[in-house]
Design a protein around this motif. Structure first.
Motif, short mmCIF file in Angstrom:
data_model
loop_
_atom_site.label_atom_id
_atom_site.label_comp_id
_atom_site.label_asym_id
_atom_site.label_seq_id
_atom_site.Cartn_x
_atom_site.Cartn_y
_atom_site.Cartn_z
N LEU A 70 -14.83 21.06 -3.55
CA LEU A 70 -13.63 20.99 -4.37
C LEU A 70 -13.72 19.92 -5.46
N GLY A 71 -14.85 19.26 -5.56
CA GLY A 71 -15.06 18.33 -6.66
C GLY A 71 -14.72 16.88 -6.38
N PHE A 72 -14.48 16.54 -5.12
CA PHE A 72 -14.17 15.16 -4.77
C PHE A 72 -15.45 14.32 -4.70
N ASP A 73 -15.32 13.06 -5.12
CA ASP A 73 -16.32 12.04 -4.81
C ASP A 73 -15.83 11.38 -3.54
N ALA B 87 -4.11 18.03 -1.82
CA ALA B 87 -4.34 16.63 -2.16
C ALA B 87 -4.91 16.52 -3.56
N ARG B 88 -5.80 17.42 -3.92
CA ARG B 88 -6.37 17.41 -5.28
C ARG B 88 -5.28 17.62 -6.32
N GLU B 89 -4.35 18.53 -6.06
CA GLU B 89 -3.25 18.75 -7.00
C GLU B 89 -2.39 17.50 -7.15
N LEU B 90 -2.08 16.86 -6.04
CA LEU B 90 -1.25 15.65 -6.09
C LEU B 90 -1.95 14.52 -6.85
N LEU B 91 -3.24 14.35 -6.60
CA LEU B 91 -3.98 13.28 -7.26
C LEU B 91 -4.15 13.56 -8.75
N ARG B 92 -4.37 14.80 -9.10
CA ARG B 92 -4.48 15.15 -10.52
C ARG B 92 -3.15 14.95 -11.23
N HIS B 93 -2.07 15.19 -10.53
CA HIS B 93 -0.75 14.98 -11.14
C HIS B 93 -0.55 13.51 -11.49
N ASP B 94 -1.11 12.63 -10.65
CA ASP B 94 -0.97 11.19 -10.88
C ASP B 94 -2.02 10.64 -11.84
N PRO C 254 -7.12 14.94 -14.92
CA PRO C 254 -8.18 15.82 -14.43
C PRO C 254 -9.31 15.10 -13.70
N ASP C 255 -9.51 13.82 -13.98
CA ASP C 255 -10.58 13.07 -13.32
C ASP C 255 -10.08 12.54 -11.98
N LEU C 256 -10.58 13.13 -10.91
CA LEU C 256 -10.14 12.72 -9.58
C LEU C 256 -10.67 11.34 -9.23
N VAL D 210 0.86 -1.20 0.00
CA VAL D 210 0.00 0.00 0.00
C VAL D 210 0.89 1.24 0.00
N PRO D 211 0.94 1.99 -1.10
CA PRO D 211 1.76 3.21 -1.14
C PRO D 211 1.33 4.21 -0.08
N LEU D 212 2.30 4.81 0.57
CA LEU D 212 2.05 5.80 1.61
C LEU D 212 2.64 7.12 1.14
N LEU D 213 1.77 8.07 0.80
CA LEU D 213 2.17 9.35 0.23
C LEU D 213 1.98 10.47 1.25
N LEU D 214 2.72 11.57 1.06
CA LEU D 214 2.66 12.69 2.00
C LEU D 214 2.30 13.99 1.30
N GLU D 215 1.45 14.77 1.94
CA GLU D 215 1.17 16.15 1.55
C GLU D 215 1.60 17.00 2.74
N GLN D 216 2.65 17.84 2.56
CA GLN D 216 3.31 18.43 3.72
C GLN D 216 3.33 19.96 3.72
N ILE D 217 2.49 20.61 2.93
CA ILE D 217 2.58 22.07 2.87
C ILE D 217 1.31 22.78 3.32
N SER D 218 0.31 22.06 3.77
CA SER D 218 -0.95 22.69 4.16
C SER D 218 -0.99 22.97 5.66
N ILE D 219 -1.84 23.90 6.06
CA ILE D 219 -1.97 24.21 7.49
C ILE D 219 -3.42 24.24 7.96
N ASP D 220 -4.36 23.86 7.10
CA ASP D 220 -5.74 23.71 7.56
C ASP D 220 -6.46 22.72 6.64
N SER D 221 -7.70 22.41 6.96
CA SER D 221 -8.43 21.36 6.24
C SER D 221 -8.66 21.72 4.77
N LEU D 222 -8.95 22.99 4.50
CA LEU D 222 -9.15 23.40 3.11
C LEU D 222 -7.87 23.22 2.31
N GLU D 223 -6.74 23.67 2.85
CA GLU D 223 -5.47 23.49 2.14
C GLU D 223 -5.11 22.01 2.03
#
Length: 234
Positions: free
Chosen positions: A181-184, A147-154, A157-159, A129-142
């Motif tokens: 933010l468009g998440f299912d 996370a949306r940017e990281l997932l779209r990169h992988d 555009p379809d999350l 199970v890949p374990l990925l990190l998002e380390q630049i946010s400081i609240d739930s919205l960020e």
């Protein structure tokens, strides 16, 4: 003085110098008074219902987003440990394709996400199970926006569908933001069942206030055609 103000730079408090956010707070206060508190009660009921009824296992296997929380001496505190434990249990039982830990710096020397990764590895993380990190946010919205940017990169555009893992008091706000933010997204409660001690009830009441503030602000922005304000959660 800067040390005293440091906690205010996190969460909703960091936006108190923003005129749009202050306007939303004013409108929210007017709505609260005008409705005799009934709109707030409706949000509080929504927070309680989601906290009470959310499952502990995902309805579908997929990407799991785990929300961080402020560290204590560079280690996860009680609520964060609950979130990590739930994610670890689901990963080991085959309910996650990958797990994305969310959370930037919160006063320590490492990010919340990195502290979460170290804790999970110490407890035994499944190699498949890949374990990925998002380390630049400081609240739930960020958290969710990055996370949306990281997932779209992988994935483009379809999350992918995601499962949100967090404390039960926090689920309603995270689900609201994720949908904006468009998440299912599907909610996953960190705790096995909803605690009803004094601390937890106060947390849910606070979350209802945050949610009313956010939702009222978005509705007001749509009503007056303030696209700048509406774009904050889009």
């Amino acid at each position: 003085m800067s040390g005293l103000l440091k906690p205010l730079r996190r969460g909703v408090w960091r936006y108190l110098s923003d005129r749009d956010i202050l306007l939303a707070a004013l409108v929210t206060t007017i709505v609260f008074v005008g409705s005799l508190g009934l709109i707030y009660v409706a949000h509080a009921v929504g927070v309680w219902r989601l906290a009470r009824h959310s499952p502990v296992t995902p309805p579908r296997r997929g990407t799991m987003l785990v929300f961080g929380r402020r560290l204590v001496d560079d280690r996860p505190e009680h609520d964060f440990i609950g979130r990590l434990t739930r994610a670890g249990n689901n990963a080991r039982s085959g309910h996650a394709d990958r797990v994305l830990l969310l959370g930037g710096m919160s006063g320590g020397s490492i990010s919340e996400a990195e502290a979460g990764r170290r804790w999970l590895v110490e407890k035994g993380w499944p190699d498949d199970v890949p374990l990925l990190l998002e380390q630049i946010s400081i609240d739930s919205l960020e958290n969710l926006r990055h996370a949306r940017e990281l997932l779209r990169h992988d994935a483009g555009p379809d999350l992918p569908a995601v499962n949100l893992v967090t404390s039960r008091y926090h689920l309603a706000r995270c689900m609201y933001l994720a949908r904006r933010l468009g998440f299912d997204a599907s909610p996953i409660g960190a705790e096995a069942r909803l605690p009803l001690d004094r601390r937890y009830v106060l947390r849910m009441l606070m979350e209802a206030g945050y949610l009313m503030w956010i939702d009222t602000g978005m509705r007001w922005a749509a009503l007056i055609g303030n696209h700048r304000m509406a774009a904050r959660i889009s």
